[in-house]
Design an enzyme around this catalytic site. Sequence first.
Site, PDB file in Angstrom:
ATOM      1  N   CYS A  73       0.791  -1.091   0.151  1.00 46.07           N
ATOM      2  CA  CYS A  73      -0.224  -0.159   0.108  1.00 46.07           C
ATOM      3  C   CYS A  73       0.742   0.924   0.012  1.00 46.07           C
ATOM      4  CB  CYS A  73      -0.722  -0.013   1.276  1.00 46.07           C
ATOM      5  SG  CYS A  73      -0.236   0.236   2.945  1.00 46.07           S
ATOM      6  N   HIS A 112      -2.602   1.429   7.341  1.00 47.43           N
ATOM      7  CA  HIS A 112      -3.150   1.211   6.066  1.00 47.43           C
ATOM      8  C   HIS A 112      -2.963   2.724   5.500  1.00 47.43           C
ATOM      9  CE1 HIS A 112      -4.258   0.478   1.728  1.00 47.43           C
ATOM     10  NE2 HIS A 112      -5.432   1.144   2.362  1.00 47.43           N
ATOM     11  N   ASP A 129      -7.678   5.267  -2.794  1.00 45.65           N
ATOM     12  CA  ASP A 129      -6.451   3.718  -2.764  1.00 45.65           C
ATOM     13  C   ASP A 129      -6.726   2.645  -3.705  1.00 45.65           C
ATOM     14  OD1 ASP A 129      -5.663   2.303  -1.348  1.00 45.65           O
ATOM     15  OD2 ASP A 129      -6.876   1.914   0.234  1.00 45.65           O
TER      16      ASP A 129
END
Length: 286
Positions: A73, A112, A129
């Site tokens: 991520c 995250h 995202d």
Amino acid sequence: MTDPAQFDLDAYLLRINQAGDRRPDATTLRDIHLAHVQAIPFENLDALHGTAPSLAPADLMAKMVHSRRGGYCYEHNTLFACALTTLGFRVTRLAARVMVGEANVESRPRTHMALLVEVPGDPQPYLADVGFGTIGALLEPVPLTVGMDFYDAGRRHRLMHVPNPGPLQMWVLEAFSDVMGRGIWQGQYAFTLEPFEQCDFEVINWYIGTSPRSPFTQRLYVHRVTSDKNLLLTGCNLTETHADGTVRERKITDEATARRLLDEAFGITAPETATLLPSSLCPQRS
């Protein structure tokens, strides 16, 4: 501002097969978000071997744009943030608590990275995202609006508010899932709108990429989205979920098969020195 010497927008757009308009508007944001998700896979090969990957734009370009690699991520969303700011969007980095497999928001740390994106002339910010790496991940950005269903490239999401002991409103991204014919909303991650800086994620990235307690240092995790299916390889288990809901699963039990799968199905060239299937987790066939 993104340093143009470290980030090449033309090369990035070529990597994600995106040759459309470059105006900083909602259409461009949606187009490059979906293109990024479908072009660059999620993978943890660096962390699997105890290395926190570099988040420097030049290193992300070398790995994810100029090589057949993906990332997790922090890599994905840092690279995407570089592209967005170069195009003229305003980007705020957010830190979220992953909720997949856990209903209690407070039980998970903020590990995250997600992005809050502001479009010039548009009063409505968007949650973007490209680096969540699960079947419940966003395919397109969604407006930061509570309680409204969004259909993003075939998936269904909504944003909800949940109680937060702190002073800021807590948001939760939920994905709709049809489990045994019964539709349910499942929390993906929770976040506030508190801005986090890149240096904050350098620290989080180091922990996730090197700690023996991190799930990403324990087993292989690779994810790819195409226009018609979702591929997930976790440890030795390959799960292929098609758009019609069909799910196929199989075991991968040897290094050669794993490498071929990464190459042909995920678009990843694994380093020659990387061990993909530790014998302790995936016994080799005799």
